[in-house]
Design an enzyme around this catalytic site. Structure first.
Site, PDB file in Angstrom:
ATOM      1  N   TRP A  99       0.798  -1.223   0.000  1.00  0.00           N
ATOM      2  CA  TRP A  99       0.000   0.000   0.000  1.00  0.00           C
ATOM      3  C   TRP A  99       0.831   1.272   0.000  1.00  0.00           C
ATOM      4  O   TRP A  99       0.298   2.348  -0.245  1.00  0.00           O
ATOM      5  CB  TRP A  99      -0.924   0.021   1.225  1.00  0.00           C
ATOM      6  CG  TRP A  99      -0.260  -0.358   2.519  1.00  0.00           C
ATOM      7  CD1 TRP A  99      -0.312  -1.575   3.126  1.00  0.00           C
ATOM      8  CD2 TRP A  99       0.573   0.457   3.356  1.00  0.00           C
ATOM      9  NE1 TRP A  99       0.428  -1.575   4.284  1.00  0.00           N
ATOM     10  CE2 TRP A  99       0.991  -0.331   4.453  1.00  0.00           C
ATOM     11  CE3 TRP A  99       1.005   1.781   3.296  1.00  0.00           C
ATOM     12  CZ2 TRP A  99       1.811   0.145   5.472  1.00  0.00           C
ATOM     13  CZ3 TRP A  99       1.833   2.268   4.302  1.00  0.00           C
ATOM     14  CH2 TRP A  99       2.227   1.464   5.366  1.00  0.00           C
ATOM     15  N   LYS A 147      -3.005  -8.293  -7.349  1.00  0.00           N
ATOM     16  CA  LYS A 147      -3.736  -8.128  -6.093  1.00  0.00           C
ATOM     17  C   LYS A 147      -3.107  -6.995  -5.305  1.00  0.00           C
ATOM     18  O   LYS A 147      -1.994  -7.121  -4.780  1.00  0.00           O
ATOM     19  CB  LYS A 147      -3.728  -9.402  -5.236  1.00  0.00           C
ATOM     20  CG  LYS A 147      -4.764  -9.297  -4.087  1.00  0.00           C
ATOM     21  CD  LYS A 147      -4.459 -10.152  -2.894  1.00  0.00           C
ATOM     22  CE  LYS A 147      -3.550  -9.494  -1.910  1.00  0.00           C
ATOM     23  NZ  LYS A 147      -4.157  -8.327  -1.194  1.00  0.00           N
ATOM     24  N   GLU A 195      10.591  -8.680  -3.170  1.00  0.00           N
ATOM     25  CA  GLU A 195      11.230  -7.442  -2.689  1.00  0.00           C
ATOM     26  C   GLU A 195      10.641  -7.195  -1.307  1.00  0.00           C
ATOM     27  O   GLU A 195       9.466  -6.871  -1.165  1.00  0.00           O
ATOM     28  CB  GLU A 195      10.968  -6.274  -3.645  1.00  0.00           C
ATOM     29  CG  GLU A 195      11.840  -5.062  -3.348  1.00  0.00           C
ATOM     30  CD  GLU A 195      11.122  -4.003  -2.526  1.00  0.00           C
ATOM     31  OE1 GLU A 195      11.414  -3.944  -1.295  1.00  0.00           O
ATOM     32  OE2 GLU A 195      10.305  -3.260  -3.070  1.00  0.00           O
ATOM     33  N   CYS A 247      10.376   0.802   2.389  1.00  0.00           N
ATOM     34  CA  CYS A 247      11.316  -0.259   2.742  1.00  0.00           C
ATOM     35  C   CYS A 247      12.759   0.214   2.614  1.00  0.00           C
ATOM     36  O   CYS A 247      13.654  -0.339   3.251  1.00  0.00           O
ATOM     37  CB  CYS A 247      11.081  -1.498   1.889  1.00  0.00           C
ATOM     38  SG  CYS A 247      10.845  -1.152   0.143  1.00  0.00           S
ATOM     39  N   GLU A 267      12.310  -3.547  11.313  1.00  0.00           N
ATOM     40  CA  GLU A 267      11.726  -2.566  10.404  1.00  0.00           C
ATOM     41  C   GLU A 267      10.474  -1.979  11.045  1.00  0.00           C
ATOM     42  O   GLU A 267       9.546  -2.703  11.401  1.00  0.00           O
ATOM     43  CB  GLU A 267      11.366  -3.209   9.069  1.00  0.00           C
ATOM     44  CG  GLU A 267      10.847  -2.210   8.058  1.00  0.00           C
ATOM     45  CD  GLU A 267      10.552  -2.838   6.701  1.00  0.00           C
ATOM     46  OE1 GLU A 267      10.841  -2.205   5.678  1.00  0.00           O
ATOM     47  OE2 GLU A 267      10.018  -3.968   6.684  1.00  0.00           O
TER      48      GLU A 267
END
Length: 496
Positions: free
Chosen positions: A166, A190, A266, A301, A400
């Site tokens: 998103w 998707k 990824e 990321c 993260e």
């Protein structure tokens, strides 16, 4: 940037009619009737009811993609004709750029300026790049024995399942879809359940651009249901996923438990940004470090979430970043003056706040932010956050966070800096600030990361590949190298 005021964007948002139907075989489909509410993180209001797809809808989309690949014209078109179709799609994305940017801003909280100037620019440029590249790929005829002819041809792999996140809903979708289509594959896309509406518009625009039915299908739904169904589907030949490392592991298992489909991942990152005392401009280095962690609400990321700064300049750099954090304008994503919008939703905001609480309890020093803001709006807003006195064992330095939270660590020499930078399970990106050419080359080679930026951050274009090492994944998006993910090399040996 499209010159509209805050009030004008608000007015357009009220008039926006967003359909939440799947797009399968060239038409909108309601699916089985189950829906979920797409909620805007800017104010907590429902944008649309979105079809909640499952195995049946995935089956229909994959069947359409399989027919389009096995019997349809798309993989049999001349590459130049596929390229022209992608260029028409790029033109339509440009033509509807304001509507698409508004949709992205509403569904995931991105400032409208960034959605229009960065997100949509990237999507348009991606389809144009691969549209122009489609007829410029070459096969091989190796030199071999004089009584034989060897051919190495590049053939489309088949049906591609693309599952995308998103945070950059159209950019990352484009990075998967455009090279797959250029190669001659068909696609089932998707999107994240948090950002389905812009992807559905992409599917409709592809049909409007003249792509045959079934070439690009969009199925909405959550990961454990629709995503899992794509991962396990025996008629999906390639899976391309961007998201968390934990979910990436699921897709590898799905491939093992189904047809051993090729899986390109990824995944997450905990990117180091190293500032040496000989950085050519410390103020620029600090400003870029602040921009990098706060851009897109830190929901990247590649975000330089670990700032590794030499002890001799650490306080100077940290003070500059703290000052910038205090100046940054957090506000309504639809206000063109907003610099940082809303996090994608309350659940995600809660996870980021948990990391902040843990950082404080573990002994890191909170220098800026750390609390939510604009609580009266109903939105999911967080103040830009900076910690220093972070040590490598803390969660702040290891996990993260995917939010606007910077961890500052210090080092005394270059070997220590490289060791700290590589002391992570991730290997997506890294930054380095130095005036010494030899240091730039040596450290770039030593860093275990798919991309290293020197005296900059987040720079580049579609000519260069993007992807990770270690638990940040495999394969590459962008550039001509991405085509390799969606093609098979076939050897034909002809005895003369």
């Amino acid at each position: 940037m499209l010159e509209l005021t805050h009030d004008e964007w608000l007015s357009r948002a009220k008039e926006l009619d967003l359909s939440g139907f799947h797009h399968i075989d060239g038409a909108d489909e309601p699916g089985g009737g189950a829906t979920y509410a797409a909620v805007s993180p800017r104010d907590g209001q429902v944008l649309a009811q979105v079809a909640d797809g499952g195995a049946a809808e995935v089956d229909a989309a994959v069947a359409a993609a399989r027919r389009a690949f096995d019997a349809g014209p798309w993989p049999r078109l001349a590459p130049a004709d596929r390229g022209r179709a992608l260029l028409r799609l790029a033109d339509l994305l440009e033509e509807r750029r304001d509507r698409l940017a508004l949709t992205v801003s509403l569904e995931m909280g991105k400032p409208i300026t960034d959605a229009y100037d960065i997100e949509l620019r990237a999507a348009v440029n991606t389809f144009r790049f691969y549209g122009q590249l489609a007829d410029k790929l070459t096969d091989e005829s190796p030199h071999t024995a004089p009584d034989a002819l060897a051919l190495v041809t590049r053939e489309p792999t088949g049906v591609v399942g693309a599952v995308v996140p998103w945070n950059f809903p159209l950019t990352i979708a484009s990075w998967k879809v455009a090279p797959a289509l250029a190669a001659g594959c068909t696609v089932v896309l998707k999107p994240s359940e948090n950002s389905p509406l812009s992807a559905l518009q992409l599917g409709r625009l592809a049909t409007e651009a003249g792509l045959p039915p079934g070439v690009l299908n969009v199925v909405t739904g959550d990961g454990p249901t629709a995503g899992r169904a794509i991962g396990l589907h025996p008629d999906v030949d390639v899976l391309a996923f961007t998201g968390s490392t934990a979910v990436g592991r699921h897709f590898l298992r799905y491939a093992a438990d189904s047809n051993l489909k090729r899986v390109w991942l990824e995944l997450g990152g905990k990117s180091p940004n190293i500032i040496l005392p000989d950085a050519p401009d410390l103020e620029k280095a600090a400003a870029t470090a602040a921009w990098g962690i706060f851009f897109n609400q830190g929901e990247m990321c590649t975000a330089p979430s670990r700032l590794l700064v030499h002890t001799s300049v650490a306080e100077r750099v940290t003070e500059a970043i703290v000052r910038r954090a205090g100046e940054l304008r957090v506000g309504d994503p639809l206000d063109p003056a907003t610099e940082m919008g809303a996090l994608v939703g309350e659940a995600h905001l809660g996870r980021v706040l948990d990391h902040i609480d843990t950082g404080t309890s573990e002994g890191a020093r909170l220098r800026a932010g750390g609390t939510r803001t604009l609580t009266g709006t109903g939105g999911s807003f967080l103040r830009p956050t900076v910690f220093d006195e972070v040590n490598p064992g803390m969660r702040l330095a290891r996990e993260e966070i995917f939010g606007p939270v910077l961890s500052v660590l210090t080092f005394d020499d270059l070997d220590e800096a490289v060791a700290l930078a590589n002391a992570t399970e991730y290997g997506l990106a890294a930054g380095l600030w130095t005036s010494d050419l030899s240091t730039a080359h040596q450290v770039s080679r030593a860093l275990k990361a798919g991309t290293v930026w020197v005296n900059c951050y987040e720079e580049g274009d579609l000519t260069v590949p993007f992807g990770g090492m270690k638990q940040s994944g495999n394969g590459r998006d962008k550039s001509a190298h991405a085509i390799g993910k969606y093609t098979e090399l076939k050897t034909t040996w002809i005895q003369l």
